[in-house]
Design a protein around this motif. Sequence first.
Motif, short mmCIF file in Angstrom:
data_model
loop_
_atom_site.label_atom_id
_atom_site.label_comp_id
_atom_site.label_asym_id
_atom_site.label_seq_id
_atom_site.Cartn_x
_atom_site.Cartn_y
_atom_site.Cartn_z
N LEU A 240 0.67 -1.28 0.01
CA LEU A 240 0.06 0.05 0.08
C LEU A 240 0.80 1.36 -0.01
O LEU A 240 0.51 2.27 -0.38
CB LEU A 240 -0.84 0.08 1.19
CG LEU A 240 -2.06 -1.04 1.45
CD1 LEU A 240 -2.97 -0.74 2.42
CD2 LEU A 240 -2.77 -1.33 0.13
N ARG A 241 1.90 1.21 0.57
CA ARG A 241 2.85 2.60 0.80
C ARG A 241 3.02 3.31 -0.50
O ARG A 241 2.85 4.37 -0.32
CB ARG A 241 4.41 2.07 1.40
CG ARG A 241 5.02 2.93 1.86
CD ARG A 241 4.52 3.85 3.33
NE ARG A 241 4.31 2.89 4.30
CZ ARG A 241 3.64 3.24 5.41
NH1 ARG A 241 2.98 4.35 5.49
NH2 ARG A 241 3.67 2.54 6.31
N PRO A 242 3.39 2.51 -1.68
CA PRO A 242 3.82 3.56 -2.64
C PRO A 242 2.36 3.87 -3.44
O PRO A 242 2.45 4.63 -4.44
CB PRO A 242 4.33 2.64 -3.62
CG PRO A 242 4.19 1.22 -3.23
CD PRO A 242 3.76 1.17 -1.80
N MET A 243 1.35 3.53 -3.01
CA MET A 243 -0.01 3.53 -3.61
C MET A 243 -0.54 5.11 -3.43
O MET A 243 -0.62 5.45 -2.05
CB MET A 243 -0.92 2.85 -3.31
CG MET A 243 -0.84 1.29 -4.03
SD MET A 243 -2.23 0.13 -3.76
CE MET A 243 -1.68 -1.18 -4.51
N ALA A 244 -0.97 5.55 -4.41
CA ALA A 244 -1.76 6.91 -3.99
C ALA A 244 -3.35 6.33 -3.58
O ALA A 244 -3.64 5.19 -3.86
CB ALA A 244 -2.37 7.61 -5.50
N ALA A 245 -3.88 6.93 -2.78
CA ALA A 245 -4.92 6.94 -2.00
C ALA A 245 -6.18 6.23 -2.73
O ALA A 245 -6.80 5.43 -2.38
CB ALA A 245 -5.64 7.95 -1.09
#
Lengths: 337, 337
Positions: A240-245
Amino acid sequence: MSASDLQANITADDVAVLAGVSRWTVNRAFKNNASISPATREKVMKAAQTLGYVPDLRAAALASDRSNLVALLVDDFNNPHKLVMLERLTRALRTRGWDTLLVNTLDREDAGPALMNASQRRVDATILIGIQFDDEVLATAHSARRFKKLIIFARTSQNPDTISIAVDDVAATREIAQYVMRRGYKRPLYLAGPRTVSAHLSRKETFVALWQEHTGFTPDAVSVAAYDPNLATEIIDTTLRPMAAEDRPDIVVCENDALAIGAIDCIKHRFGLKVPQDIAVIGFDDVPQAASANYRLTTYRQPISAMAEYLVDVLENSGTEDMDKMFLGKMVIRDSA
Amino acid sequence: MSASDLQANITADDVAVLAGVSRWTVNRAFKNNASISPATREKVMKAAQTLGYVPDLRAAALASDRSNLVALLVDDFNNPHKLVMLERLTRALRTRGWDTLLVNTLDREDAGPALMNASQRRVDATILIGIQFDDEVLATAHSARRFKKLIIFARTSQNPDTISIAVDDVAATREIAQYVMRRGYKRPLYLAGPRTVSAHLSRKETFVALWQEHTGFTPDAVSVAAYDPNLATEIIDTTLRPMAAEDRPDIVVCENDALAIGAIDCIKHRFGLKVPQDIAVIGFDDVPQAASANYRLTTYRQPISAMAEYLVDVLENSGTEDMDKMFLGKMVIRDSA
DNA sequence: ACGGATTTTGCACGCGCGTGCAAGAAAAAA
DNA sequence: TTTTTTCTTGCACGCGCGTGCAAAATCCGT
């Protein structure tokens, strides 16, 4: 010098002389359906009591080639569901007169030695509830050693020499997938565990196929090396960390509760997001923890007790018919999805 | 007709004729420190391999009166710490050549039959890691049956016929009490589990005594019938519910993590309070869950692995000296207190 | 109380390996 | 090569109970 070493080993012969019967009558008194008169049985039991005699099951097993013992090969001790399985299995077994040899399959290379171990004890059946038994191990196991019965519990296996007692993963996954669609989730992430078996019909593969079939999209999937909540937390974090919301999944579908619990911990505490409002989570197994106020996990309950009872049926039935069996569980809807 | 029933039972004799040696040489080849030349051992092993022979440990146990088998009597499967203990014990045992018979002590009345069960298998030792073994059960057990060794693991016992391998509860509780005082908590509530043993030096008694000694006040204490998080949740609920906010405890000191986790769930989700700001919680054991982001439980870690290794030492040592041993663990400070 | 039907009891043999020692083989010393 | 010393191998007996059948004891109705 405790009282117990007045005589090192009390055998049925000792009881026989005290009770004034033959040794065979003594052993009969301890058998369940033996033809013995109530009077002599009582006499024998009393004599046995005063001498502190208990039948020697080693000798019985040796003579009869039937031990009433099963080996339970287990790894994956990080999965809390293991404790449930251990309890249910040992309860069903013991209630019906079977003892359990617990073998901790220490690591991947230990699968062979662990099987060998069971074989040396001449158990009546070997039950596998771990994950480190791939087809190759099973094949060599079955050719090299003698196993009266080799039972895979709570996991499907297409190995023909093996008896598989498990939930119908395809039906279960279909129910889960339908639920996820019905609730309007659009971007599922599938969180799977280790892939040790060449399973074409695994939960993950089934979910992915169903989702594709119904939506045209292929859902993302990640997997971890063990069913360990901490690993689940870490992989969800790095995913999830690198994902845009707006790119984040709206639901994490987990292969089991161990992973789901780790996923929830991560979503809530690493990202400060809400379950299910921001990201929903769905599990599999219905471990005790899943019901806690902290998780309120929506999941799929396996009928472990019924499966354990069936397992003992299989042990008691020496027929040669196909004894594989698939069970149906049921969805448990709580708040996490 | 599988390949395995070409011959029902392959014995050392079969291997002997194939290898051109005597049966005793065959069995020697499988023993660790036997006097046998490398050449013949290899020859024997090869023959054994082609026949699929494995030594029969039942017969070995019968002949030698030494089974390399221990019985592990367990109840209290709701406590997640049990899974840790099972893993560490079976690992230590198996690594050093011991097998484990897992006996599920089904209920209170089953303690006797469970012990009997172990006795019938003629195990080399019986290990108790349950809670349903009070002094009375132990006494009758030791007088009526023959146990080579009776080991109480992770619980102190003053029974003289018993070997107790456990953490020093008094020292541990003192450390916890000092920590609680040092952090300035004023109104502790002690949450204890079932009281089966007539223990004057139990964690609860020790904590209460220390607190009285240092503050003059007697802390409240409640207890539940099993080390089950759900029971802990319920009792904390019924205990706090009628209290005015200012009368509530400022810390719940729990006999172990299973209870602490249930307590935290209750405090956070039933009362909407914060841990540790509103009510702190402290546990005992350091189960894997305790480290999760959800709990961040301050607790006291038992050195289970070291205790397990010592247990195997005891098994291998047939000396008669006193083998009770107390271990020191260490506090693990996280966020819950 | 008697004959036959039924239940209860006794037994020879074997399950597969360990123990401890003696005989045999190999290695070392002379 | 011969003699010791050391290492390997073989073996009689027993571990405690199950199996399947035959002998003995008990039962039933008459």
